[in-house]
Design an enzyme around this catalytic site. Structure first.
Site, PDB file in Angstrom:
ATOM      1  N   GLY A  69       0.814  -1.212   0.000  1.00 44.46           N
ATOM      2  CA  GLY A  69       0.000   0.000   0.000  1.00 44.46           C
ATOM      3  C   GLY A  69       0.847   1.261   0.000  1.00 44.46           C
ATOM      4  O   GLY A  69       0.520   2.243  -0.681  1.00 44.46           O
ATOM      5  N   SER A  70       1.939   1.250   0.745  1.00 45.88           N
ATOM      6  CA  SER A  70       2.781   2.452   0.831  1.00 45.88           C
ATOM      7  C   SER A  70       3.338   2.819  -0.535  1.00 45.88           C
ATOM      8  O   SER A  70       3.302   3.984  -0.949  1.00 45.88           O
ATOM      9  CB  SER A  70       3.937   2.234   1.816  1.00 45.88           C
ATOM     10  OG  SER A  70       3.440   1.947   3.100  1.00 45.88           O
ATOM     11  N   ASN A 150      -7.736   3.938   8.785  1.00 47.06           N
ATOM     12  CA  ASN A 150      -7.164   2.751   9.415  1.00 47.06           C
ATOM     13  C   ASN A 150      -7.250   2.778  10.937  1.00 47.06           C
ATOM     14  O   ASN A 150      -7.149   1.750  11.585  1.00 47.06           O
ATOM     15  CB  ASN A 150      -5.714   2.560   8.966  1.00 47.06           C
ATOM     16  CG  ASN A 150      -4.897   3.813   9.077  1.00 47.06           C
ATOM     17  OD1 ASN A 150      -5.252   4.862   8.523  1.00 47.06           O
ATOM     18  ND2 ASN A 150      -3.804   3.751   9.787  1.00 47.06           N
ATOM     19  N   GLN A 178      -7.679  -0.065   3.552  1.00 51.53           N
ATOM     20  CA  GLN A 178      -8.561  -0.675   4.561  1.00 51.53           C
ATOM     21  C   GLN A 178      -9.890  -1.134   3.968  1.00 51.53           C
ATOM     22  O   GLN A 178     -10.661  -1.826   4.634  1.00 51.53           O
ATOM     23  CB  GLN A 178      -8.831   0.326   5.695  1.00 51.53           C
ATOM     24  CG  GLN A 178      -7.620   0.632   6.549  1.00 51.53           C
ATOM     25  CD  GLN A 178      -7.189  -0.541   7.425  1.00 51.53           C
ATOM     26  OE1 GLN A 178      -7.991  -1.378   7.831  1.00 51.53           O
ATOM     27  NE2 GLN A 178      -5.900  -0.615   7.725  1.00 51.53           N
ATOM     28  N   SER A 198      -3.530  -3.100  -0.523  1.00 50.73           N
ATOM     29  CA  SER A 198      -2.444  -3.907   0.038  1.00 50.73           C
ATOM     30  C   SER A 198      -2.969  -5.275   0.450  1.00 50.73           C
ATOM     31  O   SER A 198      -3.964  -5.382   1.163  1.00 50.73           O
ATOM     32  CB  SER A 198      -1.850  -3.184   1.249  1.00 50.73           C
ATOM     33  OG  SER A 198      -0.892  -4.011   1.859  1.00 50.73           O
ATOM     34  N   THR A 236      11.762  -8.033 -11.243  1.00 50.66           N
ATOM     35  CA  THR A 236      11.054  -9.282 -11.504  1.00 50.66           C
ATOM     36  C   THR A 236       9.842  -9.385 -10.597  1.00 50.66           C
ATOM     37  O   THR A 236       9.951  -9.159  -9.392  1.00 50.66           O
ATOM     38  CB  THR A 236      12.017 -10.473 -11.281  1.00 50.66           C
ATOM     39  OG1 THR A 236      13.142 -10.268 -12.127  1.00 50.66           O
ATOM     40  CG2 THR A 236      11.345 -11.802 -11.597  1.00 50.66           C
ATOM     41  N   CYS A 323       4.835   5.831  18.743  1.00 49.55           N
ATOM     42  CA  CYS A 323       6.003   6.312  19.452  1.00 49.55           C
ATOM     43  C   CYS A 323       6.997   6.847  18.428  1.00 49.55           C
ATOM     44  O   CYS A 323       7.665   6.089  17.748  1.00 49.55           O
ATOM     45  CB  CYS A 323       6.615   5.156  20.226  1.00 49.55           C
ATOM     46  SG  CYS A 323       7.727   5.678  21.505  1.00 49.55           S
TER      47      CYS A 323
HETATM   48  C1  LIG Z   1      -1.570  -0.567   6.051  1.00 53.78           C
HETATM   49  C2  LIG Z   1      -1.916   0.680   5.351  1.00 53.78           C
HETATM   50  C3  LIG Z   1      -1.056   1.253   4.403  1.00 53.78           C
HETATM   51  C4  LIG Z   1       0.309   0.684   4.103  1.00 53.78           C
HETATM   52  O1  LIG Z   1       0.246  -0.535   3.416  1.00 53.78           O
HETATM   53  P1  LIG Z   1       1.558  -1.458   3.365  1.00 53.78           P
HETATM   54  O2  LIG Z   1       1.199  -2.566   2.434  1.00 53.78           O
HETATM   55  O3  LIG Z   1       1.791  -1.936   4.754  1.00 53.78           O
HETATM   56  O4  LIG Z   1       2.672  -0.620   2.847  1.00 53.78           O
HETATM   57  C5  LIG Z   1      -1.452   2.398   3.752  1.00 53.78           C
HETATM   58  N1  LIG Z   1      -2.644   2.972   4.020  1.00 53.78           N
HETATM   59  C6  LIG Z   1      -3.506   2.446   4.903  1.00 53.78           C
HETATM   60  C7  LIG Z   1      -4.811   3.097   5.133  1.00 53.78           C
HETATM   61  C8  LIG Z   1      -3.164   1.295   5.614  1.00 53.78           C
HETATM   62  O5  LIG Z   1      -4.009   0.800   6.510  1.00 53.78           O
END
Ligand SMILES: *Cc1c(COP(=O)(O)O)cnc(C)c1O
Length: 394
Positions: A69-70, A150, A178, A198, A236, A323
């Site tokens: 997702g990132s 999230n 999410q 993700s 790949t 944190c």
């Molecule tokens: C978990 C999450 C991400 C990041 O996804 P990853 O696959 O862990 O990089 C981005 N946005 C939201 C809203 C998430 O909950």
């Protein structure tokens, strides 16, 4: 042990694990190789792309696989920025409670001369399409608003926001990490130009995600190299992971309605029980929220202590706080919906999974009640509140 942190990550489904192992064993070819073994891997990859596309009503060629997702968020935003720069449009609209994958990318663009408008989120965790419309300017190149939050699970009016963007000819991206696999999504009907997902949030493997980009939008690549993913994401392909992600998503889509009914019933039972705790409050809208999300603030306690004690009781949950650099900052999401620092510190997120039972829910309620009462027993803030030296907020 009750795992109630599905917003952080989910357990891989049996079918996804089986798929992953079988591809690793039997189809380890490189999809770019021309011999049949490689072409078989390519077929698996393209089948996964078609399966994923079908779930969100996209076309296969509109799906680019990423490492998660990132990466998808970064690529979507940087693509819009790249296009904006070409047209002299360097303004982006987003919200104050996006995931850090979005917020930090926007920060980076700000340093490069982009102007960022972060919309305030209402107390119920929602923004209004009218507010997006009012924030759009002549030089706006992108609106990015998350589908479902999230931390507090609120679901935004995506279709309406998309319509506003379409009308104003501004690209619309949504971080739907999410939501994918949990809520019905139709990128065409909902006017979505770009969408991030993700796999590990829908019972697929970690390190796999995808970006939907409407055809006609020229995607910029983050990783240079080979011509994989139509030249937009070199390297790949993670064929076993991608195949497993598609398997998990098909499964999640097939069970989506039933899961949503079950989960929201358990969620509401949980919310009902936790509401009985004095000086507590649900964070986010009670109705427009993810089926599995519960998020509470309890006045007079620290979320971290609550988590550690819940862990000892066999409950794995999360707090809103993160944190950062040694300092304990309250969650930016809870601050965005107007919780003051003291209250935001005492937060608890429970994101339940489909296998949860009523007994589990009741055990969570009992345990949280015990732990909150115990912690308040020696909290100086609670003592001041009880003595009337400080006013209760919740
Ligand atoms: C978990 C999450 C991400 C990041 O996804 P990853 O696959 O862990 O990089 C981005 N946005 C939201 C809203 C998430 O909950």
């Amino acid at each position: 042990m009750i795992y109630a942190d599905n917003a952080a990550t989910t357990r891989m489904s049996e079918a996804a694990i089986r798929k992953m192992v079988s591809v690793m064993n039997e189809n380890y070819g490189n999809p770019s190789s021309l011999y049949r073994f490689g072409q078989r891997a390519k077929e698996i990859l393209e089948q996964a792309r078609a399966d994923v596309a079908a779930v969100i009503n996209a076309e296969p060629r509109e799906i680019t696989f990423t490492s998660g997702g990132s990466e998808a968020d970064n690529q979507a935003i940087l693509t819009a920025a790249e296009l904006g720069k070409k047209n002299g449009r360097k303004h982006i609209v987003s919200t104050a409670f996006e995931h850090h994958a979005v917020l930090h990318t926007l920060k980076k663009l700000e340093k490069e001369g982009f102007e960022i408008t972060l919309l305030d989120v209402h107390e119920n965790g929602l923004i209004l399409p009218e507010e997006v419309a009012a924030a759009i300017r002549e030089d706006t190149c992108l609106v990015t608003v998350m589908y479902a939050n999230n931390e507090i699970g609120t679901i935004q009016p995506i279709k309406e926001i998309g319509a506003v963007c379409r009308e104003r000819r501004v690209l619309f991206h949504t971080d739907a990490v999410q939501a994918v696999g949990h809520l019905p999504i139709d990128v065409k009907d909902q006017n979505i130009d770009m969408l991030s997902a993700s796999a590990h949030k829908f019972h697929g493997p970690k390190g796999v995600g995808f970006l939907y980009v409407r055809k006609g939008i020229r995607l910029s690549n983050l990783i240079e190299g080979g011509a994989q993913e139509r030249g937009k994401r070199a390297g790949t392909e993670n064929v076993p992971g991608i195949a497993a992600a598609a398997e998990a998503l098909k499964e999640a889509a097939a069970a989506m309605e039933a899961n949503a009914v079950k989960l929201s019933e358990k969620r509401d039972r949980l919310i009902g029980g936790l509401k009985e705790i004095p000086h507590s409050a649900l964070n986010g809208d009670a109705v427009r929220r993810l089926p599995g999300n519960v998020n509470f603030c309890f006045e007079g306690i620290e979320g971290e202590a609550l988590l550690l004690l819940l862990d000892q009781k066999g409950i794995e949950a999360s707090s809103g706080s993160a944190c950062t650099s040694g300092a304990l900052d309250p969650s930016h999401v809870l601050l965005a919906i107007g919780r003051v620092h003291d209250v935001a510190h005492g937060s608890l997120r429970l994101s339940i999974g489909e296998d949860i039972t009523d007994e589990d829910v009741d055990k969570i309620i009992r345990s949280v009640k015990e732990v909150v009462a115990y912690l308040r027993g020696f909290s100086p803030i609670w003592r001041d509140l009880m003595a009337g030296k400080k006013a209760f907020i919740l």
